[in-house]
Design an enzyme around this catalytic site. Structure first.
Site, short mmCIF file in Angstrom:
data_model
loop_
_atom_site.label_atom_id
_atom_site.label_comp_id
_atom_site.label_asym_id
_atom_site.label_seq_id
_atom_site.Cartn_x
_atom_site.Cartn_y
_atom_site.Cartn_z
N HIS A 145 -60.03 20.54 80.36
CA HIS A 145 -60.42 19.27 81.01
C HIS A 145 -60.92 18.28 79.97
O HIS A 145 -61.73 17.41 80.29
CB HIS A 145 -61.50 19.49 82.08
CG HIS A 145 -61.17 20.60 83.05
ND1 HIS A 145 -60.53 20.39 84.23
CD2 HIS A 145 -61.37 21.94 82.96
CE1 HIS A 145 -60.35 21.55 84.85
NE2 HIS A 145 -60.86 22.51 84.08
N SER A 266 -53.88 -2.75 60.96
CA SER A 266 -53.80 -3.78 62.00
C SER A 266 -53.66 -5.13 61.30
O SER A 266 -54.19 -5.33 60.21
CB SER A 266 -55.08 -3.76 62.84
OG SER A 266 -55.35 -5.04 63.37
N LYS A 272 -58.81 -0.83 60.71
CA LYS A 272 -57.96 0.02 61.53
C LYS A 272 -57.01 0.90 60.73
O LYS A 272 -56.47 0.49 59.71
CB LYS A 272 -57.13 -0.82 62.51
CG LYS A 272 -57.91 -1.39 63.67
CD LYS A 272 -58.62 -0.35 64.51
CE LYS A 272 -57.69 0.39 65.45
NZ LYS A 272 -57.15 -0.48 66.50
N GLU A 279 -47.77 7.89 68.14
CA GLU A 279 -47.67 7.18 69.42
C GLU A 279 -46.21 6.93 69.80
O GLU A 279 -45.84 7.02 70.97
CB GLU A 279 -48.43 5.85 69.34
CG GLU A 279 -49.94 6.05 69.19
CD GLU A 279 -50.64 4.77 68.76
OE1 GLU A 279 -50.45 3.73 69.40
OE2 GLU A 279 -51.37 4.81 67.76
#
Ligand code: ARG
Length: 448
Positions: A145, A266, A272, A279
């Site tokens: 979970h 970024s 970043k 992804e």
């Protein structure tokens, strides 16, 4: 003459040109079968064979030559053969239909190409095994979970992913077998009127046998669905691996860090470091799933026998293949660049997630498990409220939990002791994990 736009709409050459090698392979075998059956003269068969071989050679040397105004790859081969050898070319299609031919070609294609996908997947299994080997005795929390559950070895984490990928490897193997029946001799639907030796054709083309029913075979694309399912599941596994690495690489978890070479910055935020390749893998899994469900939807309403809807199969197969073949290599490149923050992962693997070990300790002293679960639950509630940990408990406090608790509780309730207390072969016990890693390495050697 066909309407130009409608013809262009129905043409599949732009996509099925990728089958050119398989189409010629099938035609070479068909010509030989016709000659053996006495349908083709020796001279015609020789001319056809020579012409097809030259065409195959040219297609391999210069893929751009596989081009023209033709409807599909079968028409292209026939036209080009005619240009080379003249009249004899017109005898090649005797007793044969494009319906069985295209089914044959796609089966041949998958049988030829699946081992390449399997080799890529095996490479990624190897990268997981290498990470498992490097992790050694490092600890991390395992989650259920997405809440801290129990300590495991980092190697155990990697081997779980390796195992899923091994199942994909096996599924691709099964997909190859599902494509293992030879369709020639089926004609357009009813079978062919010439006495071709289909068993010999199957052997020559490397199939395991011949289809059992010509009507079914010309419209059967189960093997396409089998492959798309294998590819979709492999992409699901890549996606879950990517997701784990994305989550465990965040500032919040910080167990793994991606190398700068495989991360992106970024355009605005200087701090970043984004896991873009992971992804993208996760994103592309959605497409792979779509190809499977889309294909099942295409098949479900078809009346039996060939229907032009079936032409859509190739775009799905090629895209699934390209998606998987496109995603595995970057994942395989990325894995060895990961650095593990051992301290941080180990710190996250101790604390209240050792509650099961406390309960097991009490069980070993004779407390019934349900009772121990309750006692430790109450203790955890208290510790959470006081922002404390099992480590902070004095012996008096331990004895207040139960007089059965002795000094040894301090050695027994640690992340290391927790993994070492596991007993089953599939567990995270260091010896079990070492054995699993050995098994994966032996598998990799066998997978070559
Ligand atoms: N291009 C077609 C396909 O991919 C080949 C079979 C054509 N057969 C037909 N009856 N139109 O399915």
């Amino acid at each position: 003459a066909p309407d130009a736009d409608v013809f262009a709409f129905g043409a599949s050459f732009g996509i099925d040109r990728r089958l050119v090698e398989d189409d010629i392979t099938g035609s070479l075998a068909w010509a030989a079968a016709l000659a053996d059956a006495g349908v083709l003269s020796a001279a015609d068969a020789a001319a056809i064979t020579e012409g097809l071989e030259a065409l195959l050679d040219e297609a391999r040397r210069d893929p751009a030559s596989v081009d023209g105004p033709d409807e599909d790859v079968h028409s292209w081969v026939e036209r080009r053969l005619g240009e080379r050898i003249g009249e004899a070319a017109k005898r090649l299609h005797t007793g044969r239909s494009r319906n069985e031919q295209v089914a044959l070609d796609l089966r041949l294609y998958l049988r030829r190409r699946l081992p390449r996908l399997q080799a890529l997947v095996a490479g990624l299994v190897g990268a997981c095994a290498a990470q498992a080997g490097q992790a050694g005795d490092a600890l991390m929390p395992a989650y259920t979970h997405l809440r801290r559950a129990q300590p495991i070895l980092v190697a155990h984490f990697w081997l779980a992913h390796a195992e899923a990928l091994r199942r994909d490897h096996a599924r691709l193997d099964a997909a190859r077998r599902q494509a293992g029946r030879m369709t020639l001799g089926s004609g357009a639907i009813a079978g062919t009127a010439y006495e071709v030796d289909t068993a010999a054709l199957a052997r020559r083309l490397g199939f395991d046998g011949v289809v059992a029913n010509s009507r079914g075979a010309t419209a059967d694309r189960d093997f396409v669905a089998d492959f798309l399912r294998a590819a979709a599941l492999a992409m699901v596994h890549l996606s879950r691996l990517a997701e784990d690495l994305i989550v465990f690489g965040t500032e919040e978890f910080g167990f793994f860090e991606l190398d700068d070479r495989v991360a992106t910055g970024s355009s605005l935020m200087p701090q970043k470091k984004n896991p873009d390749p992971l992804e993208l893998i996760r994103g592309k899994a959605g497409r792979a799933i779509g190809l499977l469900t889309g294909w099942l939807a295409t098949m479900k309403g078809l009346p039996s026998g060939y229907n032009k809807d079936l032409q859509e199969d190739k775009a799905a197969v090629f895209e699934a293949e390209d998606t998987l073949a496109g995603c595995v290599p970057p994942a395989t490149t990325l894995l060895p660049t990961l650095t593990l923050d051992r301290d941080r992962a180990a710190r996250a693997a101790s604390g209240l997630l050792l509650a099961t070990d406390v309960a097991d300790y009490l069980v070993a002293r004779g407390v019934p498990f349900r009772r121990a679960h309750e006692m430790v639950g109450a203790l955890v509630r208290r510790l959470v409220a006081e922002r404390r940990d099992f480590d902070d408990l004095s012996m008096d406090e331990w004895r207040a939990v139960s007089p059965l608790v002795h000094e040894d509780v301090r050695q027994r309730v640690t992340a290391r002791a927790s993994v070492e207390s596991r007993r089953t072969p599939q567990s995270t016990h260091p010896e079990a994990v070492a054995k699993s890693l050995d098994a994966v390495r032996a598998w990799l050697r066998a997978a070559g």
